[in-house]
Design an enzyme around this catalytic site. Structure first.
Site, mmCIF file in Angstrom:
data_model
loop_
_atom_site.group_PDB
_atom_site.id
_atom_site.type_symbol
_atom_site.label_atom_id
_atom_site.label_comp_id
_atom_site.label_asym_id
_atom_site.label_seq_id
_atom_site.Cartn_x
_atom_site.Cartn_y
_atom_site.Cartn_z
ATOM 1 N N ALA A 96 0.884 -1.184 0.000
ATOM 2 C CA ALA A 96 0.000 0.000 0.000
ATOM 3 C C ALA A 96 0.910 1.219 0.000
ATOM 4 O O ALA A 96 1.186 1.799 1.034
ATOM 5 C CB ALA A 96 -0.901 -0.026 1.240
ATOM 6 N N ALA A 97 1.376 1.583 -1.179
ATOM 7 C CA ALA A 97 2.597 2.406 -1.253
ATOM 8 C C ALA A 97 2.390 3.898 -1.519
ATOM 9 O O ALA A 97 3.291 4.681 -1.255
ATOM 10 C CB ALA A 97 3.527 1.843 -2.321
ATOM 11 N N ALA A 98 1.237 4.310 -2.068
ATOM 12 C CA ALA A 98 1.096 5.737 -2.413
ATOM 13 C C ALA A 98 0.939 6.582 -1.154
ATOM 14 O O ALA A 98 0.320 6.118 -0.206
ATOM 15 C CB ALA A 98 -0.122 5.926 -3.322
ATOM 16 N N PRO A 99 1.491 7.789 -1.135
ATOM 17 C CA PRO A 99 2.182 8.476 -2.225
ATOM 18 C C PRO A 99 3.661 8.092 -2.410
ATOM 19 O O PRO A 99 4.269 8.540 -3.355
ATOM 20 C CB PRO A 99 2.071 9.949 -1.812
ATOM 21 C CG PRO A 99 1.992 9.922 -0.318
ATOM 22 C CD PRO A 99 1.269 8.657 0.043
ATOM 23 N N GLY A 100 4.229 7.313 -1.507
ATOM 24 C CA GLY A 100 5.579 6.833 -1.796
ATOM 25 C C GLY A 100 6.617 7.115 -0.728
ATOM 26 O O GLY A 100 7.807 6.897 -0.964
ATOM 27 N N LYS A 102 7.322 5.588 2.122
ATOM 28 C CA LYS A 102 8.080 4.408 2.560
ATOM 29 C C LYS A 102 8.780 3.738 1.375
ATOM 30 O O LYS A 102 9.864 3.184 1.538
ATOM 31 C CB LYS A 102 7.171 3.448 3.315
ATOM 32 C CG LYS A 102 6.637 4.107 4.592
ATOM 33 C CD LYS A 102 6.042 3.175 5.573
ATOM 34 C CE LYS A 102 5.586 3.901 6.831
ATOM 35 N NZ LYS A 102 4.488 4.891 6.620
ATOM 36 N N GLU A 120 -0.074 0.217 -5.500
ATOM 37 C CA GLU A 120 -1.167 1.036 -4.955
ATOM 38 C C GLU A 120 -2.451 0.660 -5.688
ATOM 39 O O GLU A 120 -2.489 0.659 -6.908
ATOM 40 C CB GLU A 120 -0.848 2.524 -5.142
ATOM 41 C CG GLU A 120 -1.998 3.461 -4.863
ATOM 42 C CD GLU A 120 -2.600 3.343 -3.468
ATOM 43 O OE1 GLU A 120 -1.854 3.249 -2.478
ATOM 44 O OE2 GLU A 120 -3.844 3.321 -3.370
ATOM 45 N N ASP A 164 1.766 -1.132 4.878
ATOM 46 C CA ASP A 164 1.506 0.116 5.592
ATOM 47 C C ASP A 164 0.005 0.337 5.399
ATOM 48 O O ASP A 164 -0.428 0.965 4.442
ATOM 49 C CB ASP A 164 2.340 1.239 4.953
ATOM 50 C CG ASP A 164 2.267 2.526 5.744
ATOM 51 O OD1 ASP A 164 2.048 2.467 6.962
ATOM 52 O OD2 ASP A 164 2.431 3.601 5.133
ATOM 53 N N CYS A 217 -0.905 4.072 11.228
ATOM 54 C CA CYS A 217 -0.683 5.339 11.927
ATOM 55 C C CYS A 217 -1.813 5.533 12.924
ATOM 56 O O CYS A 217 -2.451 6.578 12.958
ATOM 57 C CB CYS A 217 -0.560 6.493 10.947
ATOM 58 S SG CYS A 217 -1.929 6.611 9.819
HETATM 59 N N1 SAM Z 1 2.918 3.765 2.460
HETATM 60 C C1 SAM Z 1 2.471 5.069 2.040
HETATM 61 C C2 SAM Z 1 3.579 6.068 2.272
HETATM 62 O O1 SAM Z 1 4.458 5.832 3.096
HETATM 63 O O2 SAM Z 1 3.597 7.112 1.582
HETATM 64 C C3 SAM Z 1 1.173 5.443 2.739
HETATM 65 C C4 SAM Z 1 0.096 4.429 2.576
HETATM 66 S S1 SAM Z 1 -1.444 4.811 3.286
HETATM 67 C C5 SAM Z 1 -1.159 4.584 4.986
HETATM 68 C C6 SAM Z 1 -2.427 3.423 2.864
HETATM 69 C C7 SAM Z 1 -2.683 3.184 1.405
HETATM 70 O O3 SAM Z 1 -3.553 2.050 1.258
HETATM 71 C C8 SAM Z 1 -3.383 4.316 0.682
HETATM 72 O O4 SAM Z 1 -2.586 4.716 -0.412
HETATM 73 C C9 SAM Z 1 -4.697 3.719 0.195
HETATM 74 O O5 SAM Z 1 -5.073 4.178 -1.084
HETATM 75 C C10 SAM Z 1 -4.399 2.242 0.160
HETATM 76 N N2 SAM Z 1 -5.602 1.391 0.304
HETATM 77 C C11 SAM Z 1 -6.865 1.745 0.595
HETATM 78 N N3 SAM Z 1 -7.676 0.673 0.610
HETATM 79 C C12 SAM Z 1 -6.913 -0.389 0.338
HETATM 80 C C13 SAM Z 1 -7.168 -1.788 0.192
HETATM 81 N N4 SAM Z 1 -8.381 -2.284 0.356
HETATM 82 N N5 SAM Z 1 -6.134 -2.577 -0.129
HETATM 83 C C14 SAM Z 1 -4.896 -2.075 -0.284
HETATM 84 N N6 SAM Z 1 -4.591 -0.766 -0.149
HETATM 85 C C15 SAM Z 1 -5.586 0.056 0.145
#
Ligand code: SAM
Length: 454
Positions: A96-100, A102, A120, A164, A217
């Site tokens: 779950a990488a966006a916006p990037g 980590k 993502e 994440d 978080c």
């Molecule tokens: N790792 C990112 C960073 O460090 O910039 C932040 C990630 S954020 C905590 C969680 C991410 O999970 C979001 O980008 C969101 O779009 C995505 N997400 C939402 N629902 C999801 C799902 N069902 N499965 C996987 N990812 C999902």
């Protein structure tokens, strides 16, 4: 929080009334000088800033010189280094990488032969992820846009998986007031169920003996400790402990035999975060995937690489591939893995897009300018002052007057930004339109002159 923190609650609430610390992580692939700023103690080349800059007004932010990242999140560096000691060429998935944030951290922690798949699920966010990965310029990332369930097609492939997870966001309450409004008990429950589903979807893609890093978080036990417990019961996940310096103020949370690490804003200088590393039991065996006859990725032909080979340095670390009308780079030795991934997932971006082939000619692409191993001597460059750099980023047609005709690399304080093609007294701007700076240049320049971090 009263139940969890007891008599620390007033300190916790007082910390929430304070402004959130601002921090950045430098891109060691592009800059080596270290600033005189307060260090984030659990990460290398990461610093707190005395005030929040208007990041978009700083050309170096666009150049991928640094990434604005919340300090607690950088604890990933400590966890990754501890948990992956001895892995020589890890294949890592950031699910779950966006916006990037980590992903860009992981990209620099990988050894030269490592590869990161940054995924993502939300398409628009996957494109933002690809933009940030491209600007970071490490070259060792494949960006995908898939649902976690699609990773079941990649049985026991990854050495390390980071989840994440999307969460109830309690740790963001002071940074992002909207997070407060989105919080509800129902949402907490929805998040915890979703986290468990994602973990179940992706567990098979982890090699036996491989490492799962799980983070949120939030402070909510049902999204944190309870998920570790579930992984223990369901799959026999084993714990990994992370050495801590007491001065950091990180709290260890015991969850049966497993340990999680929690950042509280009144104890550590950062926002709320939970992180844990687990090992999947067992020993990896070689999984044989069905070979497909039709290859999506092919090594570039010698006459194609001939056109571009001088544009890149450290060439032994990279291999040239051809994808559609583009010549791209992947880290050496990763083509087979990349092919496997490309066969099964939706690829948004891969390695470094170096050039576009038009008939027998190769035109440099924006990603090459931002790549850490671009060989700059191959192109005339033009050092833009802050005003000109900002106008370039706005995609205005700036003209580097003293430069020869042809491709010119626009730089800002020595760091490359992108290309213009000069034709006599005009020039075309090749900064991607999706990345265009929306702020007026005068306003941006003022903000830049008021404060920029480096
Ligand atoms: N790792 C990112 C960073 O460090 O910039 C932040 C990630 S954020 C905590 C969680 C991410 O999970 C979001 O980008 C969101 O779009 C995505 N997400 C939402 N629902 C999801 C799902 N069902 N499965 C996987 N990812 C999902």
């Amino acid at each position: 929080m009263q139940r969890v923190l007891g008599d620390q609650l007033p300190d916790f609430l007082a910390a929430l009334a304070q402004p959130a610390p601002v921090s950045i992580r430098l891109n060691a692939g592009k800059i080596t000088a270290l600033p005189e700023l307060e260090r984030v103690p659990w990460a290398h080349t990461a610093y707190y800033l005395p005030q929040r800059p208007a990041f978009a007004a700083d050309p170096w932010w666009h150049a991928g010189a640094y990434y604005a990242q919340e300090a607690s999140s950088m604890f990933l560096e400590k966890v990754f280094r501890t948990a992956t000691t001895g892995l020589e060429s890890p294949l890592v998935l950031d699910l779950a990488a966006a916006p990037g944030g980590k992903s860009t951290l992981l990209a620099l922690l990988l050894p030269p032969v490592g590869l990161l798949v940054a995924n993502e699920v939300i398409r628009t966010r996957a494109h933002i992820l690809a933009e940030n990965v491209t600007k970071w310029g490490s070259g060792n990332v494949i960006v995908t846009n898939n649902d976690p369930v699609h990773f079941q097609a990649l049985t026991e492939l990854f050495d390390v998986i980071l989840l994440d997870a999307p969460c109830s966001g309690e740790g963001l309450f002071r940074k992002d007031p909207a997070a407060v409004n989105e919080w509800s008990e129902a949402n907490v429950q929805l998040c915890s169920e979703r986290q468990q589903r994602i973990l179940a979807d992706v567990w098979d893609a982890l090699k036996p003996g491989g490492i799962l890093i799980y983070s949120t978080c939030t402070y909510e036990p049902s999204e944190n400790e309870a998920q570790l417990q579930w992984l223990r019961q369901e799959y026999g996940a084993e714990g990994i402990t992370i050495p801590l310096d007491p001065a950091w103020g990180v709290t260890e949370l015991q969850s049966g035999v497993l340990t999680g690490y929690q950042f509280y804003p009144h104890r550590a200088k950062g926002e709320g975060l939970f992180m844990a590393a687990l090992r999947k039991p067992g020993t990896a065996t070689l999984v044989h995937y069905r070979k497909t006859r039709h290859k999506l990725l092919t090594p570039a032909a010698p006459r194609e690489t001939e056109l571009v080979k001088d544009w890149v340095q450290n060439t032994e670390s990279w291999q040239w591939i051809r994808l559609g009308d583009k010549i791209q780079l992947l880290p050496s030795g990763t083509l087979e893995t990349a092919e496997l991934i490309a066969q099964r997932l939706r690829i948004v971006y891969m390695g470094v897009e170096v050039a576009e082939l038009i008939r027998t000619q190769a035109n440099p692409l924006p990603a090459l300018a931002l790549f850490k191993d671009v060989f700059r001597e191959c192109f005339p460059d033009f050092g833009a002052d802050p005003e000109m750099a900002l106008r370039f980023l706005r995609k205005e047609d700036i003209v580097p007057l003293d430069s020869p005709n042809g491709w010119v690399l626009i730089t800002s304080q020595e760091l490359p930004l992108g290309w213009v093609k000069k034709i006599n007294n005009r020039a075309n701007n090749y900064w991607p339109k999706e990345w265009r700076l929306r702020m007026e240049w005068k306003e941006a320049l003022q903000a830049y002159q008021h404060y920029h971090p480096l």
